[in-house]
Design an enzyme around this catalytic site. Structure first.
Site, PDB file in Angstrom:
ATOM      1  N   HIS A 129       7.431   1.262 -10.535  1.00 35.15           N
ATOM      2  CA  HIS A 129       6.230   0.960  -9.760  1.00 35.15           C
ATOM      3  C   HIS A 129       5.013   1.350 -10.577  1.00 35.15           C
ATOM      4  O   HIS A 129       5.005   2.389 -11.231  1.00 35.15           O
ATOM      5  CB  HIS A 129       6.214   1.664  -8.398  1.00 35.15           C
ATOM      6  CG  HIS A 129       6.539   3.121  -8.436  1.00 35.15           C
ATOM      7  ND1 HIS A 129       7.814   3.593  -8.623  1.00 35.15           N
ATOM      8  CD2 HIS A 129       5.749   4.210  -8.312  1.00 35.15           C
ATOM      9  CE1 HIS A 129       7.807   4.920  -8.607  1.00 35.15           C
ATOM     10  NE2 HIS A 129       6.558   5.325  -8.428  1.00 35.15           N
ATOM     11  N   ARG A 138       0.837  -1.208   0.000  1.00 36.53           N
ATOM     12  CA  ARG A 138       0.000   0.000   0.000  1.00 36.53           C
ATOM     13  C   ARG A 138       0.869   1.254   0.000  1.00 36.53           C
ATOM     14  O   ARG A 138       1.888   1.312   0.697  1.00 36.53           O
ATOM     15  CB  ARG A 138      -0.948  -0.007   1.204  1.00 36.53           C
ATOM     16  CG  ARG A 138      -1.874  -1.189   1.157  1.00 36.53           C
ATOM     17  CD  ARG A 138      -3.187  -1.027   1.886  1.00 36.53           C
ATOM     18  NE  ARG A 138      -3.902  -2.312   1.827  1.00 36.53           N
ATOM     19  CZ  ARG A 138      -4.646  -2.725   0.788  1.00 36.53           C
ATOM     20  NH1 ARG A 138      -4.836  -1.929  -0.235  1.00 36.53           N
ATOM     21  NH2 ARG A 138      -5.215  -3.918   0.792  1.00 36.53           N
ATOM     22  N   ASP A 139       0.435   2.241  -0.802  1.00 31.10           N
ATOM     23  CA  ASP A 139       1.148   3.521  -0.834  1.00 31.10           C
ATOM     24  C   ASP A 139       1.029   4.189   0.535  1.00 31.10           C
ATOM     25  O   ASP A 139      -0.024   4.190   1.166  1.00 31.10           O
ATOM     26  CB  ASP A 139       0.568   4.424  -1.920  1.00 31.10           C
ATOM     27  CG  ASP A 139       1.489   5.581  -2.251  1.00 31.10           C
ATOM     28  OD1 ASP A 139       2.033   5.609  -3.364  1.00 31.10           O
ATOM     29  OD2 ASP A 139       1.675   6.481  -1.391  1.00 31.10           O
ATOM     30  N   ILE A 140       2.142   4.763   0.995  1.00 30.10           N
ATOM     31  CA  ILE A 140       2.188   5.379   2.317  1.00 30.10           C
ATOM     32  C   ILE A 140       1.366   6.669   2.369  1.00 30.10           C
ATOM     33  O   ILE A 140       0.967   7.107   3.458  1.00 30.10           O
ATOM     34  CB  ILE A 140       3.666   5.640   2.699  1.00 30.10           C
ATOM     35  CG1 ILE A 140       3.853   5.686   4.202  1.00 30.10           C
ATOM     36  CG2 ILE A 140       4.225   6.864   2.016  1.00 30.10           C
ATOM     37  CD1 ILE A 140       5.313   5.634   4.636  1.00 30.10           C
ATOM     38  N   GLU A 175       9.263  10.017  -8.663  1.00 35.01           N
ATOM     39  CA  GLU A 175       9.995  10.337  -7.427  1.00 35.01           C
ATOM     40  C   GLU A 175      10.913   9.201  -6.993  1.00 35.01           C
ATOM     41  O   GLU A 175      12.021   9.446  -6.527  1.00 35.01           O
ATOM     42  CB  GLU A 175       9.003  10.664  -6.305  1.00 35.01           C
ATOM     43  CG  GLU A 175       8.279  11.984  -6.533  1.00 35.01           C
ATOM     44  CD  GLU A 175       7.175  12.224  -5.523  1.00 35.01           C
ATOM     45  OE1 GLU A 175       7.070  11.464  -4.543  1.00 35.01           O
ATOM     46  OE2 GLU A 175       6.410  13.177  -5.742  1.00 35.01           O
ATOM     47  N   VAL A 176      10.438   7.978  -7.084  1.00 33.61           N
ATOM     48  CA  VAL A 176      11.227   6.829  -6.639  1.00 33.61           C
ATOM     49  C   VAL A 176      11.721   6.079  -7.886  1.00 33.61           C
ATOM     50  O   VAL A 176      10.907   5.587  -8.681  1.00 33.61           O
ATOM     51  CB  VAL A 176      10.402   5.889  -5.738  1.00 33.61           C
ATOM     52  CG1 VAL A 176      11.252   4.698  -5.299  1.00 33.61           C
ATOM     53  CG2 VAL A 176       9.856   6.643  -4.530  1.00 33.61           C
ATOM     54  N   ASN A 206       4.755   6.483 -13.484  1.00 33.18           N
ATOM     55  CA  ASN A 206       5.551   7.657 -13.823  1.00 33.18           C
ATOM     56  C   ASN A 206       6.972   7.231 -14.162  1.00 33.18           C
ATOM     57  O   ASN A 206       7.528   6.339 -13.521  1.00 33.18           O
ATOM     58  CB  ASN A 206       5.560   8.631 -12.639  1.00 33.18           C
ATOM     59  CG  ASN A 206       4.165   9.134 -12.303  1.00 33.18           C
ATOM     60  OD1 ASN A 206       3.407   9.478 -13.187  1.00 33.18           O
ATOM     61  ND2 ASN A 206       3.825   9.161 -11.016  1.00 33.18           N
TER      62      ASN A 206
END
Ligand code: AMP
Length: 124
Positions: free
Chosen positions: A108, A34-36, A103-104, A95
Site C-alpha cells: 500500500h 481512505r485510511d481508517i 503493519e499490513v 512501509n
C-alpha cells in the site's frame, strides 16, 4: 527465501469484499480507499489488486500492465484530492517489512496531504 503473501491480511479481505472500505478510486488492477485512522486531512491508501507484499515485491514481479495502472492511479488520486506537487503537495509513504514497520503485508502507498507534513522522519 522469497516473498510470502498472506491471503488473510486485511487488505486481501477488503479486495474480496469481506470488509467494507471507503473507496476513492478503482481501476482494473488498483484500488484506493481512505485510511481508517487518518494521519492528515488527506490520507488515502492505494493498493494493487494482485498479491504483492510490498513495493519491492511488486517492482520485481508485477506485470507492466499492473505497474502502469498502479502508477497512473497514484497520479490520478493526487489530482482528485487536490494535493499535486504544483498545488499544496503531499507525501507518498510505502512501509516495507520489519525495519519499515509495515503493519499490513499487502503493498500500500499512503498518500498524505492537506496540511504541512513536517520532516520525513521524526525518530531514528
Ligand atoms: P502500515 O503501517 O504502512 O502497514 O499501515 C497500515 C495502515 O492501514 C494504517 O495506516 C491503518 O490505519 C490502515 N488500516 C488498517 N485497517 C484498515 C481498514 N480496514 N481500512 C482502512 N485502513 C486500514
Amino acid at each position: 527465501m522469497g516473498y510470502t503473501y498472506d491471503p488473510e491480511n486485511i487488505f486481501a479481505r477488503i479486495l474480496r469484499g469481506e470488509i467494507p472500505n471507503s473507496t476513492v478510486y478503482e481501476t482494473e488492477h488498483t484500488l484506493a480507499f481512505r485510511d481508517i485512522n487518518p494521519q492528515a486531512p488527506v490520507h488515502v491508501l492505494v493498493i494493487p489488486k494482485g498479491p504483492y507484499v510490498s513495493y519491492d515485491h511488486f517492482a520485481q514481479e508485477a506485470s507492466e500492465a499492473e505497474i502502469v495502472d498502479f502508477t497512473r492511479a497514484l497520479g490520478k488520486i493526487c489530482e482528485m484530492e487536490g494535493v499535486e506537487a504544483h498545488g499544496p503537495g503531499c507525501r507518498f509513504i510505502s512501509n516495507a517489512g520489519h525495519d519499515g514497520v509495515q503493519e499490513v503485508p499487502h503493498l500500500h502507498v499512503h498518500i498524505l496531504g492537506g496540511r504541512p507534513l513536517g520532516r520525513m522522519l521524526s525518530s531514528a
